[in-house]
Scaffold this active site. Structure first.
Site, PDB file in Angstrom:
ATOM      1  N   HIS A 178      50.675  45.125  32.114  1.00  0.00           N
ATOM      2  CA  HIS A 178      49.770  44.776  31.414  1.00  0.00           C
ATOM      3  C   HIS A 178      48.499  45.166  32.374  1.00  0.00           C
ATOM      4  O   HIS A 178      48.640  44.652  33.669  1.00  0.00           O
ATOM      5  CB  HIS A 178      49.686  43.426  30.722  1.00  0.00           C
ATOM      6  N   ASN A 214      40.900  46.129  30.421  1.00  0.00           N
ATOM      7  CA  ASN A 214      41.966  45.675  29.855  1.00  0.00           C
ATOM      8  C   ASN A 214      41.907  45.904  28.248  1.00  0.00           C
ATOM      9  O   ASN A 214      41.085  45.158  27.744  1.00  0.00           O
ATOM     10  CB  ASN A 214      41.819  44.022  30.229  1.00  0.00           C
ATOM     11  N   CYS A 236      47.447  39.675  24.843  1.00  0.00           N
ATOM     12  CA  CYS A 236      47.778  40.554  25.496  1.00  0.00           C
ATOM     13  C   CYS A 236      49.409  41.004  25.430  1.00  0.00           C
ATOM     14  O   CYS A 236      49.827  42.114  25.977  1.00  0.00           O
ATOM     15  CB  CYS A 236      47.200  40.561  27.013  1.00  0.00           C
TER      16      CYS A 236
HETATM   17  O1  UT7 Z   1      44.314  39.764  29.851  1.00  0.00           O
HETATM   18  C1  UT7 Z   1      44.481  38.487  29.749  1.00  0.00           C
HETATM   19  C2  UT7 Z   1      44.598  37.869  31.098  1.00  0.00           C
HETATM   20  N1  UT7 Z   1      43.064  38.066  31.991  1.00  0.00           N
HETATM   21  C3  UT7 Z   1      43.357  38.061  33.247  1.00  0.00           C
HETATM   22  O2  UT7 Z   1      44.442  38.133  33.771  1.00  0.00           O
HETATM   23  C4  UT7 Z   1      42.058  37.844  34.052  1.00  0.00           C
HETATM   24  C5  UT7 Z   1      42.300  36.941  34.934  1.00  0.00           C
HETATM   25  N2  UT7 Z   1      41.069  36.605  35.948  1.00  0.00           N
HETATM   26  C6  UT7 Z   1      40.521  37.416  36.567  1.00  0.00           C
HETATM   27  O3  UT7 Z   1      40.795  38.808  36.620  1.00  0.00           O
HETATM   28  C7  UT7 Z   1      39.510  36.943  37.426  1.00  0.00           C
HETATM   29  O4  UT7 Z   1      39.261  35.555  37.420  1.00  0.00           O
HETATM   30  C8  UT7 Z   1      37.871  37.653  36.898  1.00  0.00           C
HETATM   31  C9  UT7 Z   1      37.787  38.902  37.161  1.00  0.00           C
HETATM   32  C10 UT7 Z   1      37.776  37.239  35.688  1.00  0.00           C
HETATM   33  C11 UT7 Z   1      36.897  36.880  37.822  1.00  0.00           C
HETATM   34  O5  UT7 Z   1      37.332  37.131  39.404  1.00  0.00           O
HETATM   35  P1  UT7 Z   1      36.842  35.942  40.466  1.00  0.00           P
HETATM   36  O6  UT7 Z   1      37.413  36.426  41.591  1.00  0.00           O
HETATM   37  O7  UT7 Z   1      37.994  34.657  39.988  1.00  0.00           O
HETATM   38  O8  UT7 Z   1      35.622  35.358  40.361  1.00  0.00           O
HETATM   39  P2  UT7 Z   1      35.181  34.060  39.803  1.00  0.00           P
HETATM   40  O9  UT7 Z   1      35.110  33.674  38.182  1.00  0.00           O
HETATM   41  O10 UT7 Z   1      35.677  32.816  40.677  1.00  0.00           O
HETATM   42  O11 UT7 Z   1      33.422  34.019  39.976  1.00  0.00           O
HETATM   43  C12 UT7 Z   1      33.072  34.309  41.438  1.00  0.00           C
HETATM   44  C13 UT7 Z   1      31.380  34.633  41.129  1.00  0.00           C
HETATM   45  C14 UT7 Z   1      30.725  33.373  40.444  1.00  0.00           C
HETATM   46  O12 UT7 Z   1      29.740  33.339  41.202  1.00  0.00           O
HETATM   47  P3  UT7 Z   1      29.329  31.961  42.312  1.00  0.00           P
HETATM   48  O13 UT7 Z   1      29.309  30.934  41.047  1.00  0.00           O
HETATM   49  O14 UT7 Z   1      30.368  32.222  43.265  1.00  0.00           O
HETATM   50  O15 UT7 Z   1      27.837  32.112  42.367  1.00  0.00           O
HETATM   51  C15 UT7 Z   1      30.513  34.174  39.202  1.00  0.00           C
HETATM   52  O16 UT7 Z   1      29.512  33.517  38.549  1.00  0.00           O
HETATM   53  O17 UT7 Z   1      31.194  35.712  40.440  1.00  0.00           O
HETATM   54  C16 UT7 Z   1      30.351  35.582  39.618  1.00  0.00           C
HETATM   55  N3  UT7 Z   1      30.745  36.497  38.598  1.00  0.00           N
HETATM   56  C17 UT7 Z   1      30.192  37.931  38.273  1.00  0.00           C
HETATM   57  N4  UT7 Z   1      29.191  38.555  39.030  1.00  0.00           N
HETATM   58  C18 UT7 Z   1      28.704  39.713  38.860  1.00  0.00           C
HETATM   59  C19 UT7 Z   1      31.587  36.464  37.194  1.00  0.00           C
HETATM   60  N5  UT7 Z   1      31.277  37.599  36.685  1.00  0.00           N
HETATM   61  C20 UT7 Z   1      30.684  38.505  37.066  1.00  0.00           C
HETATM   62  C21 UT7 Z   1      30.315  39.588  36.938  1.00  0.00           C
HETATM   63  N6  UT7 Z   1      29.262  40.295  37.643  1.00  0.00           N
HETATM   64  N7  UT7 Z   1      30.900  40.327  35.917  1.00  0.00           N
END
Ligand code: UT7
Length: 325
Positions: free
Chosen positions: A252, A282, A115
């Site tokens: 970004h 993204n 990225c």
């Molecule tokens: O460009 C390169 C750099 N990339 C980034 O900067 C991305 C950085 N990370 C993020 O933006 C975030 O971590 C995400 C958007 C990827 C995820 O958000 P989060 O608040 O960190 O969620 P999480 O991974 O902690 O997941 C929370 C819950 C989980 O469920 P449980 O285990 O709490 O039951 C996931 O399974 O959300 C669930 N989940 C979803 N639910 C619905 C994860 N993805 C999804 C989804 N739809 N797409």
């Protein structure tokens, strides 16, 4: 003392026609508009159609930048394409772009910094120009990240989109102080210890396939806020500017919550932050020049304003570039 400064003379962009909304995504991925919007700020993304490749978007963005600058392709000395999703393993997408622009002079190469590819490209172009090796360079960020998605992995596949942004940078004479137009500070960083937190599962040498994106979202998020804030502090420290002096922050576009966290740490007000991720998701290396194009097209970007770019991606790679427009 007279010095050479690198100005961004022109910008162009291209987004594929097909738009995939969160609602549409929810019909084939176990997710919802509510979750994606709340956790990321993304509402929709553009997606390459069958037969559309990274080079097609790069060429379209480059042509727009050339037209806006009133330049012919033959007046460009070098093409740098930041991409993680090249048309082919080789030759480089940059060489394909060069041929499609009808350019037989100069040099062209791809740059892989995930990225951060566009930002790395901008910094490298600045070095070539300041060294006097080249006068005018096309720096492009172009991606078809949707081709790297595992559509059963909702942690990643809802985040990314396709597109390209292009800039033409060129050398002008400056006085050697901070009132000069052009690039005033570049800070590039990487830390390969974190390479497995955001990666593709394949590659030509290891699996002979491209693989799919895999990410530890929480860890990437944590590092992103800290690393981006550090890169901005470095730019401010190196120049002596304060956050208040920055007119536009062109980041970004990974996650709205990351940008909120960075803005809070650094002290940048919301109305100076350019956001395109709601419409584009993204787009990896394309996201910074696409955001710049959005600012340019808003008509709010004025000569002599200070524009701060940042990026962070797989590697990890990250950095900042500060430009007086
Ligand atoms: O460009 C390169 C750099 N990339 C980034 O900067 C991305 C950085 N990370 C993020 O933006 C975030 O971590 C995400 C958007 C990827 C995820 O958000 P989060 O608040 O960190 O969620 P999480 O991974 O902690 O997941 C929370 C819950 C989980 O469920 P449980 O285990 O709490 O039951 C996931 O399974 O959300 C669930 N989940 C979803 N639910 C619905 C994860 N993805 C999804 C989804 N739809 N797409």
């Amino acid at each position: 003392m007279s010095v050479t400064r690198t100005i961004i003379r022109s910008v162009g962009a291209y987004l594929p026609e097909r738009i995939v909304t969160n609602e549409e995504l929810s019909t084939f991925v176990d997710t919802s508009d509510e979750w994606i919007l709340e956790r990321t700020g993304i509402k929709q993304r553009h997606m390459a159609a069958q037969g559309e490749f990274t080079s097609h978007f790069a060429v379209a963005a480059a042509k727009m930048a050339l037209e806006r600058a009133g330049l012919a392709a033959s007046e460009i000395d070098m093409i740098i394409v930041g991409t993680t999703t090249p048309d082919r393993t080789f030759p480089s997408t940059a060489c394909i772009v060069q041929a499609e622009l009808g350019m037989t002079n100069g040099a062209a190469f791809d740059l892989q910094a995930a990225c951060s590819g566009f930002l790395y490209g901008l910094a490298i172009a600045d070095s070539f120009i300041v060294a006097g090796a080249y006068k005018r360079i096309l720096v492009i960020g172009a991606e078809t990240l949707t081709r790297l998605m595992d559509w059963t992995d909702r942690n990643t596949c809802v985040l990314f989109g396709d597109g390209a942004g292009a800039t033409i940078v060129e050398g002008i004479e400056g006085q050697g102080d901070l009132s000069d137009r052009g690039i005033l500070a570049c800070h590039l960083r990487s830390d390969g210890r974190y390479r497995d937190l955001l990666t593709a599962t394949g590659g030509p040498s290891s699996t002979k396939s491209i693989g799919t994106v895999q990410m530890n979202g929480r860890e990437v998020f944590r590092h992103a806020v800290a690393n981006i804030s550090d890169a901005i502090h470095e730019a401010l420290q190196a120049t002596g500017f304060g956050a208040d002096d920055i007119d536009w922050f062109v980041p970004h576009q990974a996650n709205g919550r990351i940008l909120e966290g960075v803005a809070k740490r650094v002290g940048l007000p919301d109305d100076k932050i350019i956001i395109t991720l709601d419409r584009q998701g993204n787009t990896s290396a394309a996201s910074v020049p696409l955001a710049l194009n959005s600012l340019y097209e808003s008509g709010k970007l004025e000569s002599n304003q200070l524009v701060l770019f940042e990026a962070m991606g797989g590697g990890f790679t990250w950095g900042s570039v500060l430009v007086r427009w």
